[in-house]
Design a protein around this motif. Structure first.
Motif, PDB file in Angstrom:
ATOM      1  N   GLY A  28      26.702 -15.938  28.907  1.00  0.00           N
ATOM      2  CA  GLY A  28      26.902 -17.360  28.653  1.00  0.00           C
ATOM      3  C   GLY A  28      28.211 -17.888  29.202  1.00  0.00           C
ATOM      4  O   GLY A  28      28.267 -19.014  29.712  1.00  0.00           O
ATOM      5  N   GLN A  29      29.288 -17.104  29.127  1.00  0.00           N
ATOM      6  CA  GLN A  29      30.571 -17.566  29.652  1.00  0.00           C
ATOM      7  C   GLN A  29      30.531 -17.731  31.168  1.00  0.00           C
ATOM      8  O   GLN A  29      30.997 -18.740  31.700  1.00  0.00           O
ATOM      9  CB  GLN A  29      31.692 -16.598  29.271  1.00  0.00           C
ATOM     10  N   CYS A  30      29.961 -16.753  31.867  1.00  0.00           N
ATOM     11  CA  CYS A  30      29.871 -16.860  33.331  1.00  0.00           C
ATOM     12  C   CYS A  30      28.976 -18.025  33.739  1.00  0.00           C
ATOM     13  O   CYS A  30      29.278 -18.761  34.682  1.00  0.00           O
ATOM     14  CB  CYS A  30      29.365 -15.559  33.950  1.00  0.00           C
ATOM     15  N   ARG A  31      27.864 -18.210  33.007  1.00  0.00           N
ATOM     16  CA  ARG A  31      26.970 -19.330  33.333  1.00  0.00           C
ATOM     17  C   ARG A  31      27.685 -20.660  33.143  1.00  0.00           C
ATOM     18  O   ARG A  31      27.590 -21.542  33.986  1.00  0.00           O
ATOM     19  CB  ARG A  31      25.702 -19.272  32.479  1.00  0.00           C
ATOM     20  N   GLY A  35      28.375 -22.341  36.506  1.00  0.00           N
ATOM     21  CA  GLY A  35      27.223 -23.218  36.678  1.00  0.00           C
ATOM     22  C   GLY A  35      25.947 -22.442  36.951  1.00  0.00           C
ATOM     23  O   GLY A  35      24.911 -23.026  37.227  1.00  0.00           O
ATOM     24  N   GLY A  36      26.019 -21.135  36.893  1.00  0.00           N
ATOM     25  CA  GLY A  36      24.840 -20.300  37.159  1.00  0.00           C
ATOM     26  C   GLY A  36      25.173 -18.843  36.943  1.00  0.00           C
ATOM     27  O   GLY A  36      25.831 -18.479  35.986  1.00  0.00           O
ATOM     28  N   ILE A  37      24.751 -18.020  37.852  1.00  0.00           N
ATOM     29  CA  ILE A  37      24.998 -16.583  37.792  1.00  0.00           C
ATOM     30  C   ILE A  37      26.289 -16.311  38.563  1.00  0.00           C
ATOM     31  O   ILE A  37      26.513 -16.879  39.630  1.00  0.00           O
ATOM     32  CB  ILE A  37      23.828 -15.822  38.452  1.00  0.00           C
ATOM     33  N   TRP A  38      27.130 -15.412  38.039  1.00  0.00           N
ATOM     34  CA  TRP A  38      28.367 -15.077  38.735  1.00  0.00           C
ATOM     35  C   TRP A  38      28.252 -13.693  39.332  1.00  0.00           C
ATOM     36  O   TRP A  38      27.991 -12.715  38.627  1.00  0.00           O
ATOM     37  CB  TRP A  38      29.558 -15.140  37.787  1.00  0.00           C
ATOM     38  N   ARG A 107      20.204 -10.313  28.645  1.00  0.00           N
ATOM     39  CA  ARG A 107      19.679 -10.893  27.401  1.00  0.00           C
ATOM     40  C   ARG A 107      20.182 -12.324  27.210  1.00  0.00           C
ATOM     41  O   ARG A 107      19.594 -13.096  26.470  1.00  0.00           O
ATOM     42  CB  ARG A 107      20.052 -10.028  26.198  1.00  0.00           C
ATOM     43  N   ASP A 108      21.284 -12.682  27.873  1.00  0.00           N
ATOM     44  CA  ASP A 108      21.866 -14.017  27.761  1.00  0.00           C
ATOM     45  C   ASP A 108      21.487 -14.950  28.914  1.00  0.00           C
ATOM     46  O   ASP A 108      21.963 -16.082  28.960  1.00  0.00           O
ATOM     47  CB  ASP A 108      23.397 -13.917  27.727  1.00  0.00           C
ATOM     48  N   LYS A 109      20.635 -14.480  29.818  1.00  0.00           N
ATOM     49  CA  LYS A 109      20.335 -15.281  31.010  1.00  0.00           C
ATOM     50  C   LYS A 109      19.707 -16.616  30.643  1.00  0.00           C
ATOM     51  O   LYS A 109      19.131 -16.781  29.579  1.00  0.00           O
ATOM     52  CB  LYS A 109      19.438 -14.519  31.978  1.00  0.00           C
ATOM     53  N   GLY A 110      19.837 -17.563  31.544  1.00  0.00           N
ATOM     54  CA  GLY A 110      19.229 -18.867  31.336  1.00  0.00           C
ATOM     55  C   GLY A 110      17.711 -18.775  31.334  1.00  0.00           C
ATOM     56  O   GLY A 110      17.133 -17.871  31.943  1.00  0.00           O
ATOM     57  N   ASP A 111      17.080 -19.716  30.682  1.00  0.00           N
ATOM     58  CA  ASP A 111      15.612 -19.705  30.616  1.00  0.00           C
ATOM     59  C   ASP A 111      14.969 -20.428  31.802  1.00  0.00           C
ATOM     60  O   ASP A 111      13.763 -20.523  31.895  1.00  0.00           O
ATOM     61  CB  ASP A 111      15.128 -20.335  29.311  1.00  0.00           C
TER      62      ASP A 111
END
Length: 123
Positions: A28-31, A35-38, A107-111
């Motif tokens: 969640g922090q990186c997103r 603004g997305g995947i880091w 497990r924290d990835k965006g939907d």
């Protein structure tokens, strides 16, 4: 030699060491910060040369994140108890010669996307 910089060029970094752990972080922090995947890889602190005024944000009790206060580029991640620093692969000049080894914090990835590249996934 791996070389990189922020968007405005105010901060530059380089390493002659072979980067390790090339990964895509879905936490969640990186997103929120990217603004997305880091995507990043790491080297020992002694093998990384950084020039320019990095601003550090204490993101948690365990790590800080380095960015350019001028253009906002998110460049570094540093655990307080490790002797390595991760750097943004998106800020590196091509060719990098690197390949993503794993996806982390899936497990924290965006939907709003799926991970479908067949690379190792870790919670």
């Amino acid at each position: 030699m791996i070389k990189g910089s922020c968007l405005c060029g105010n901060i530059q970094f380089q390493t002659a060491a072979a980067p390790q752990g090339a990964s895509m972080c879905h936490c969640g922090q990186c997103r929120k910060q990217s603004g997305g995947i880091w995507s990043s890889a790491y080297v020992k602190d002694t093998d990384l040369t950084i020039t320019g005024p990095v601003s550090w944000y204490e993101a948690s009790d365990t790590a800080k994140r380095g960015f350019c206060a001028r253009c906002g580029s998110y460049l570094f991640w540093k655990a307080h108890d490790e002797d390595t620093t991760s750097f943004a692969l998106g800020a590196v000049e091509a060719p990098t010669g690197l390949s993503i080894e794993k996806h982390i914090f899936v497990r924290d990835k965006g939907d709003f996307y799926e991970i479908a590249d067949g690379v190792l996934q870790k919670d």
